[in-house]
Design a protein around this motif. Structure first.
Motif, PDB file in Angstrom:
ATOM      1  N   GLU A 178       0.864  -1.185   0.000  1.00 33.60           N
ATOM      2  CA  GLU A 178       0.000   0.000   0.000  1.00 33.60           C
ATOM      3  C   GLU A 178       0.900   1.233   0.000  1.00 33.60           C
ATOM      4  O   GLU A 178       1.546   1.542   1.003  1.00 33.60           O
ATOM      5  CB  GLU A 178      -0.896  -0.004   1.235  1.00 33.60           C
ATOM      6  N   ARG A 179       0.948   1.950  -1.109  1.00 31.18           N
ATOM      7  CA  ARG A 179       1.861   3.088  -1.254  1.00 31.18           C
ATOM      8  C   ARG A 179       1.052   4.382  -1.241  1.00 31.18           C
ATOM      9  O   ARG A 179       0.372   4.713  -2.207  1.00 31.18           O
ATOM     10  CB  ARG A 179       2.692   2.950  -2.528  1.00 31.18           C
ATOM     11  N   ASP A 180       1.127   5.087  -0.134  1.00 33.85           N
ATOM     12  CA  ASP A 180       0.244   6.207   0.136  1.00 33.85           C
ATOM     13  C   ASP A 180       0.707   7.482  -0.557  1.00 33.85           C
ATOM     14  O   ASP A 180       1.730   7.521  -1.240  1.00 33.85           O
ATOM     15  CB  ASP A 180       0.173   6.439   1.646  1.00 33.85           C
ATOM     16  N   THR A 181      -0.059   8.544  -0.369  1.00 31.41           N
ATOM     17  CA  THR A 181       0.355   9.888  -0.747  1.00 31.41           C
ATOM     18  C   THR A 181      -0.094  10.853   0.337  1.00 31.41           C
ATOM     19  O   THR A 181      -1.184  10.724   0.902  1.00 31.41           O
ATOM     20  CB  THR A 181      -0.231  10.330  -2.096  1.00 31.41           C
ATOM     21  N   ALA A 182       0.769  11.803   0.650  1.00 30.55           N
ATOM     22  CA  ALA A 182       0.375  12.903   1.528  1.00 30.55           C
ATOM     23  C   ALA A 182      -0.562  13.820   0.744  1.00 30.55           C
ATOM     24  O   ALA A 182      -0.584  13.809  -0.496  1.00 30.55           O
ATOM     25  CB  ALA A 182       1.610  13.666   2.009  1.00 30.55           C
ATOM     26  N   PRO A 183      -1.338  14.666   1.437  1.00 28.55           N
ATOM     27  CA  PRO A 183      -2.274  15.551   0.725  1.00 28.55           C
ATOM     28  C   PRO A 183      -1.615  16.785   0.122  1.00 28.55           C
ATOM     29  O   PRO A 183      -2.307  17.623  -0.466  1.00 28.55           O
ATOM     30  CB  PRO A 183      -3.272  15.943   1.827  1.00 28.55           C
ATOM     31  N   PHE A 184      -0.295  16.912   0.242  1.00 27.52           N
ATOM     32  CA  PHE A 184       0.432  18.051  -0.309  1.00 27.52           C
ATOM     33  C   PHE A 184       1.883  17.622  -0.517  1.00 27.52           C
ATOM     34  O   PHE A 184       2.332  16.611   0.036  1.00 27.52           O
ATOM     35  CB  PHE A 184       0.358  19.261   0.630  1.00 27.52           C
ATOM     36  N   PRO A 185       2.661  18.346  -1.325  1.00 29.21           N
ATOM     37  CA  PRO A 185       4.059  17.966  -1.567  1.00 29.21           C
ATOM     38  C   PRO A 185       4.864  17.941  -0.272  1.00 29.21           C
ATOM     39  O   PRO A 185       4.809  18.871   0.536  1.00 29.21           O
ATOM     40  CB  PRO A 185       4.562  19.059  -2.512  1.00 29.21           C
ATOM     41  N   THR A 186       5.629  16.879  -0.059  1.00 28.49           N
ATOM     42  CA  THR A 186       6.440  16.733   1.145  1.00 28.49           C
ATOM     43  C   THR A 186       7.787  17.432   0.976  1.00 28.49           C
ATOM     44  O   THR A 186       8.276  17.636  -0.148  1.00 28.49           O
ATOM     45  CB  THR A 186       6.690  15.255   1.459  1.00 28.49           C
ATOM     46  N   ARG A 187       8.383  17.775   2.092  1.00 26.78           N
ATOM     47  CA  ARG A 187       9.723  18.371   2.042  1.00 26.78           C
ATOM     48  C   ARG A 187      10.721  17.376   1.455  1.00 26.78           C
ATOM     49  O   ARG A 187      11.629  17.742   0.703  1.00 26.78           O
ATOM     50  CB  ARG A 187      10.163  18.815   3.434  1.00 26.78           C
ATOM     51  N   SER A 188      10.559  16.104   1.779  1.00 21.18           N
ATOM     52  CA  SER A 188      11.456  15.080   1.252  1.00 21.18           C
ATOM     53  C   SER A 188      11.396  15.032  -0.271  1.00 21.18           C
ATOM     54  O   SER A 188      12.431  14.997  -0.948  1.00 21.18           O
ATOM     55  CB  SER A 188      11.077  13.714   1.837  1.00 21.18           C
ATOM     56  N   ALA A 189      10.181  15.056  -0.828  1.00 22.67           N
ATOM     57  CA  ALA A 189      10.037  14.978  -2.281  1.00 22.67           C
ATOM     58  C   ALA A 189      10.585  16.219  -2.969  1.00 22.67           C
ATOM     59  O   ALA A 189      11.228  16.130  -4.017  1.00 22.67           O
ATOM     60  CB  ALA A 189       8.568  14.769  -2.643  1.00 22.67           C
ATOM     61  N   LEU A 190      10.330  17.390  -2.381  1.00 25.08           N
ATOM     62  CA  LEU A 190      10.844  18.620  -2.980  1.00 25.08           C
ATOM     63  C   LEU A 190      12.369  18.663  -2.930  1.00 25.08           C
ATOM     64  O   LEU A 190      13.027  19.070  -3.896  1.00 25.08           O
ATOM     65  CB  LEU A 190      10.243  19.827  -2.264  1.00 25.08           C
ATOM     66  N   THR A 191      12.942  18.227  -1.807  1.00 22.02           N
ATOM     67  CA  THR A 191      14.396  18.151  -1.709  1.00 22.02           C
ATOM     68  C   THR A 191      14.946  17.181  -2.745  1.00 22.02           C
ATOM     69  O   THR A 191      15.966  17.454  -3.404  1.00 22.02           O
ATOM     70  CB  THR A 191      14.808  17.712  -0.296  1.00 22.02           C
ATOM     71  N   GLY A 192      14.279  16.029  -2.896  1.00 21.82           N
ATOM     72  CA  GLY A 192      14.704  15.066  -3.893  1.00 21.82           C
ATOM     73  C   GLY A 192      14.619  15.609  -5.307  1.00 21.82           C
ATOM     74  O   GLY A 192      15.481  15.316  -6.149  1.00 21.82           O
TER      75      GLY A 192
END
Length: 257
Positions: free
Chosen positions: A24-38
């Motif tokens: 089960e691969r979820d999603t947060a309701p907004f862009p995460t800091r981890s994803a933006l940093t990546g």
């Protein structure tokens, strides 16, 4: 200190917060800091295993404007079914799974977020240049989630809050209440307590501060966010036929100054 403005929009986005390589691969309701940093690290060509490079992003501060939260979508996904074992999905031990891998992947459909990124001038200039000439192309949480254009709206500004509150065109949202007194309500997420909202801020805790992106050693810390609803000028809300041109005009205005 200066900042840049991003607009994250596309058919699908997925900002995994709690799951990694699970069924089960979820999603947060907004862009995460981890994803933006990546996203920034990928644009600069920094490999996942280089955790020391993450120190170059710790001074950044992110503010998220939720133009349209999107609709949650779950995709039933299979990999490797009906193949001989040596052609099925690989395992971490160097073998193969021998059967189909089944996952349910969560997405945000038709979501739009505007992100203000504040930081030291040299870091902002470096990131802006990388996003304009990326080593690895940016994506919205997963490689299959391609961003709309324009992605980078401003490369240098000193008043990020002012840009988000008064200038960046606002994507339409059918669920948004009708304008009252010439304003419309829009949700914001801040990394420090804002002094803007008369109703105060809701405090939320997320687990998305990256410490390592190593494939077998990912780690994150918690951080606190402050959620407010701000009243934006109704004239920022663009009609769908003219939105793209307004975004282009806003993005190119910087170059003309």
């Amino acid at each position: 200190m200066s900042g840049l403005v991003l607009r994250l929009a596309g058919p699908l986005q997925s900002w995994g917060e709690r799951s990694a390589f699970t069924p089960e691969r979820d999603t947060a309701p907004f862009p995460t800091r981890s994803a933006l940093t990546g996203m920034f690290a990928a644009a600069e060509g920094i490999p996942r295993h280089d955790s020391t490079a993450l120190e170059g992003y710790t001074a950044l501060e992110f503010t998220v404007r939720v133009d349209r939260p999107g609709v949650r979508l779950v995709d039933y996904h299979t990999v490797g079914g009906g193949q001989p074992k040596d052609k099925t999905a690989a395992t971490s031990g160097g073998s193969n799974k021998g059967a189909a891998v089944i996952t349910r992947r969560h997405y945000l459909a038709d979501a739009v977020f505007v992100i203000a990124v504040t930081g030291p001038d040299d870091a902002i200039a470096r990131i802006a240049d990388a996003l304009n000439h990326p080593h690895w192309s940016p994506y919205l949480g997963r490689r299959s989630c391609v961003p709309d254009e324009p992605l980078l709206l401003r490369t240098h500004t000193s008043d990020l809050a002012g840009e988000l509150l008064h200038h960046v065109p606002l994507a339409p949202d059918p669920a948004r209440p009708a304008p009252q007194d010439g304003t419309v309500p829009v949700t914001f997420l801040w990394e420090r307590p804002p002094a803007l909202s008369a109703d105060g801020a809701d405090t939320i805790t997320v687990h998305d501060m990256p410490r390592s992106f190593a494939p077998h050693g990912r780690s994150h810390d918690r951080r606190r966010l402050y959620r407010t609803v701000e009243q934006l000028p109704a004239q920022l809300a663009a009609n769908p036929p003219t939105l793209h041109q307004q975004l282009i005009d806003y993005a190119t205005k910087e170059a003309a100054v």
